[in-house]
Design a protein around this motif. Structure first.
Motif, short mmCIF file in Angstrom:
data_model
loop_
_atom_site.label_atom_id
_atom_site.label_comp_id
_atom_site.label_asym_id
_atom_site.label_seq_id
_atom_site.Cartn_x
_atom_site.Cartn_y
_atom_site.Cartn_z
N GLY A 193 -53.87 -11.32 -0.82
CA GLY A 193 -52.73 -9.72 -0.50
C GLY A 193 -51.56 -11.05 0.13
O GLY A 193 -51.77 -12.14 -0.18
N TRP A 194 -50.97 -9.69 0.34
CA TRP A 194 -49.73 -11.21 1.13
C TRP A 194 -48.52 -10.04 1.47
O TRP A 194 -49.04 -8.42 1.61
CB TRP A 194 -48.55 -11.12 -0.28
N ASN A 195 -48.42 -10.47 2.70
CA ASN A 195 -47.75 -9.37 3.88
C ASN A 195 -46.43 -8.98 2.86
O ASN A 195 -45.53 -9.62 2.19
CB ASN A 195 -46.92 -10.79 4.60
N VAL A 196 -46.00 -7.75 3.48
CA VAL A 196 -44.73 -7.45 2.28
C VAL A 196 -43.43 -7.52 2.59
O VAL A 196 -42.79 -8.02 2.25
CB VAL A 196 -44.91 -5.80 2.16
N GLN A 197 -43.54 -7.39 4.06
CA GLN A 197 -42.50 -8.63 4.59
C GLN A 197 -41.76 -9.85 4.42
O GLN A 197 -40.68 -9.52 4.54
CB GLN A 197 -42.44 -7.58 5.78
N ASP A 198 -43.17 -10.06 4.00
CA ASP A 198 -42.74 -11.58 4.26
C ASP A 198 -43.63 -12.36 2.82
O ASP A 198 -44.54 -12.81 3.71
CB ASP A 198 -43.00 -12.86 5.77
N PRO A 199 -43.49 -12.09 1.95
CA PRO A 199 -44.66 -12.47 0.99
C PRO A 199 -44.88 -13.47 1.13
O PRO A 199 -46.30 -14.06 -0.11
CB PRO A 199 -43.57 -12.52 -0.66
N LEU A 200 -44.61 -14.78 1.54
CA LEU A 200 -44.69 -16.43 1.71
C LEU A 200 -46.34 -15.80 2.67
O LEU A 200 -47.22 -17.28 2.13
CB LEU A 200 -44.00 -16.84 2.84
N LYS A 201 -46.40 -15.63 3.31
CA LYS A 201 -47.57 -15.70 3.54
C LYS A 201 -48.84 -14.58 3.01
O LYS A 201 -48.76 -13.44 3.01
CB LYS A 201 -47.35 -14.47 4.92
N GLN A 202 -49.29 -15.45 2.19
CA GLN A 202 -50.85 -15.05 1.33
C GLN A 202 -52.21 -14.73 2.54
O GLN A 202 -52.11 -15.72 3.40
CB GLN A 202 -51.33 -16.16 1.09
N LEU A 203 -53.13 -13.67 2.44
CA LEU A 203 -54.11 -13.78 3.33
C LEU A 203 -55.28 -13.24 2.32
O LEU A 203 -54.72 -12.53 1.00
CB LEU A 203 -53.40 -12.19 4.01
N THR A 204 -56.33 -13.14 2.54
CA THR A 204 -58.02 -12.74 2.48
C THR A 204 -58.39 -11.99 3.68
O THR A 204 -58.37 -12.09 4.24
CB THR A 204 -58.58 -13.97 1.94
N LEU A 205 -58.60 -10.13 2.27
CA LEU A 205 -59.83 -9.41 2.70
C LEU A 205 -61.11 -10.41 3.14
O LEU A 205 -61.32 -10.93 1.14
CB LEU A 205 -59.05 -8.48 1.73
N VAL A 206 -61.29 -10.05 3.71
CA VAL A 206 -63.43 -10.42 3.87
C VAL A 206 -63.67 -9.31 4.47
O VAL A 206 -65.00 -9.49 4.56
CB VAL A 206 -63.24 -11.73 5.09
N SER A 207 -62.98 -8.55 3.88
CA SER A 207 -64.44 -6.63 4.86
C SER A 207 -63.25 -5.85 4.57
O SER A 207 -62.16 -5.89 4.15
CB SER A 207 -64.64 -6.70 6.41
#
Length: 524
Positions: A69-83
């Motif tokens: 996923g990505w941070n809506v306010q700062d799409p540079l920040k990519q994140l990974t869902l683990v649960s």
């Protein structure tokens, strides 16, 4: 030798000691939007790219990357869902609490959740690593087409060396790389004092390679790198830093599997663990009441099930009880488990050899007869296991007297001198005049035998029905009846299943007159 952090704040902190080379998102040797974009039209109107990394476009060849996923306010920040509730990223490039994260499902429906908290995960020496655990305010919907990414679990860290990776970066780009080494990242001269310390692996981008080769750039911190197992993505790392030297750029990723025990310890507070791409085989056994319980119709009751894990540690257990129609489940509870809704409980993990007790509360059923409680248990390392526990719903007094003109305990519609309560307790028919158990010569009232003992009939499940039978004794017929506690009691088979004959020998009495009676009481 030049080092670049992916956090703009961190870069500013090292400008005094290190030269910084500007980068713009994930760099690929030969960028081709047809195969190097995970999503098209990111982030305004994103859709899954069915041809990412040479997929044919067919659903069977696509990687499910909905957990990135990505941070809506700062799409540079990519994140990974683990649960369904948790995500990971780079601690030095963390999003703000209260900001939104968006995931694009495999059906191209976007799901947005809000960040509730972020926790730093410690290294072995309890210093701060470069991986954080984030939690959303709510789970992603159970039916959402977003899959939490499992992690690559290999026996030893050395086994990760040489692992082929898919590298994800900002602007929804993706390329390929290969794990080069695993070691502690941090300390001079690499970090130049930026303060990052983490267990990491490397992948390198040199002057010669394939078109899919890539290197991380500014803003890619926290985006995942993953391996592929049986067509599924398995998380290996999150981008931490890059080092450029002698024409080669080396990307350092925090080795997420190294931190799984600490991540699990935080996640299990709300019933989740990280999922291994290859979970250890495990098997859960379930035992209920040794003898099927008998419950009077309409009476609430509890049923306890003991689960035992007989193999390797089990992760992400879910236990769901399905009651038969008419037997309403009112609650499901257990120590260390959380309510998963609809009679379901979840738990982050259960150690090998561990046991736990589940307690299910039911409203009373009004349908007498045999019923079955169906329990399903599953974990990451086992398929769905099914268990069945029988219970018997007994007819109660209200059902027994339903339809009578006088349905009270003292009522006697059939005018045979035997009250409704005694008919119920001793097996009579309140609508048919008779002094005997149907089809037999066993009297429904207590009688004196030829030897002077007392004999009466009672239900074998009297305790479950709330029935009590007490012989009382008096020297007169006045109100001086006393319970007999010292009689010699024997039992024998009754005239039908569910009934028994009780024979009581009373001690001799010195009274000039001796009377006995049977008191029957009902507590429902």
């Amino acid at each position: 030798m030049k080092y670049q952090s992916h956090s703009r704040a961190a870069v500013c902190a090292v400008l005094t000691t290190l030269a910084v080379t500007p980068c713009h998102a994930l760099d690929l040797r030969v960028f081709d939007p047809v195969k190097h974009l995970r999503m098209n039209d990111f982030p305004t109107s994103p859709t899954q790219n069915p041809f990412f990394l040479n997929a044919t476009g067919a659903a069977s060849t696509r990687l499910d990357l909905s957990g990135i996923g990505w941070n809506v306010q700062d799409p540079l920040k990519q994140l990974t869902l683990v649960s369904p509730r948790h995500f990971v990223g780079a601690n030095h490039f963390r999003p703000q609490i209260g900001s939104s994260v968006r995931f694009l499902g495999t059906d191209n429906v976007a799901h947005t959740v809000t960040i509730a908290s972020i926790q730093t995960i410690p290294n072995d020496d309890l210093s701060v690593s470069d991986v954080f655990l984030g939690e959303f305010t709510t789970d992603l919907p159970a039916m959402a087409s977003v899959l939490a990414m499992p992690y690559l679990n290999l026996p030893m860290e050395g086994n990760y060396v040489g692992e082929a990776l898919v590298i994800s970066g900002q602007a929804a780009r993706g390329g390929r790389g290969t794990v080069g080494s695993v070691s502690d990242f941090g300390g001079d001269p690499i970090t130049g004092g930026v303060g990052i310390k983490t267990r990491a692996f490397t992948f390198s981008y040199g002057p010669v390679g394939t078109a899919d080769d890539c290197k991380a750039g500014a803003g890619d911190s926290g985006a995942p790198s993953f391996a592929i197992r049986s067509g599924k993505a398995a998380l290996v790392g999150t981008h931490t830093a890059i080092l450029a030297a002698l024409g080669t750029t080396t990307t350092y990723d925090t080795l997420v599997p190294h931190y799984v025990p600490r991540l699990n310890a935080r996640m299990e507070e709300i019933g989740y663990h990280m999922r291994a791409i290859t979970p250890a085989a495990t098997r859960i056994s379930a035992t209920g009441a040794g003898t099927p319980p008998k419950i009077p119709a309409g009476r609430p009751f509890l049923y306890r099930v003991t689960l035992t894990n007989g193999a390797a540690a089990a992760d992400n257990l879910v236990a769901t009880l399905s009651p038969p129609p008419g037997l309403g489940l009112t609650s499901a509870t257990a120590d260390g488990w959380l309510d998963n809704g609809a009679g379901s409980l979840r738990r982050g993990g259960l150690v090998a050899g561990g046991a736990t007790v589940l307690e299910f509360a039911f409203a009373g059923s009004l349908t007498p007869g045999g019923q079955t409680l169906a329990l399903t248990v599953k974990s990451d390392g086992s398929g769905t296991q099914e268990f069945a526990f029988p219970v018997t719903i007994l007819s109660n007094f209200s059902l027994f007297t339903a339809g009578l003109q006088d349905a009270s305990a003292t009522g006697d519609d059939d005018r045979d001198g035997i009250s409704n309560l005694q008919e119920y307790a001793c097996g009579g028919d309140p609508a048919a005049a008779s002094l005997y158990f149907p089809g037999s010569d066993v009297p429904l009232q207590m009688a004196v035998t030829d030897t002077g003992s007392l004999r009466f009939i009672r239900r074998t499940d009297a305790q479950q029905r709330g029935l009590s039978y007490q012989i009382e004794r008096s020297a007169s017929l006045a109100d001086d009846w006393r319970p007999v506690t010292d009689a010699s009691i024997t039992t024998s088979a009754g005239p039908a299943e569910g009934f028994e004959i009780v024979t009581a020998v009373l001690p001799a009495s010195s009274a000039t007159a001796d009377f006995a009676r049977l008191r029957i009481e009902l507590a429902e």
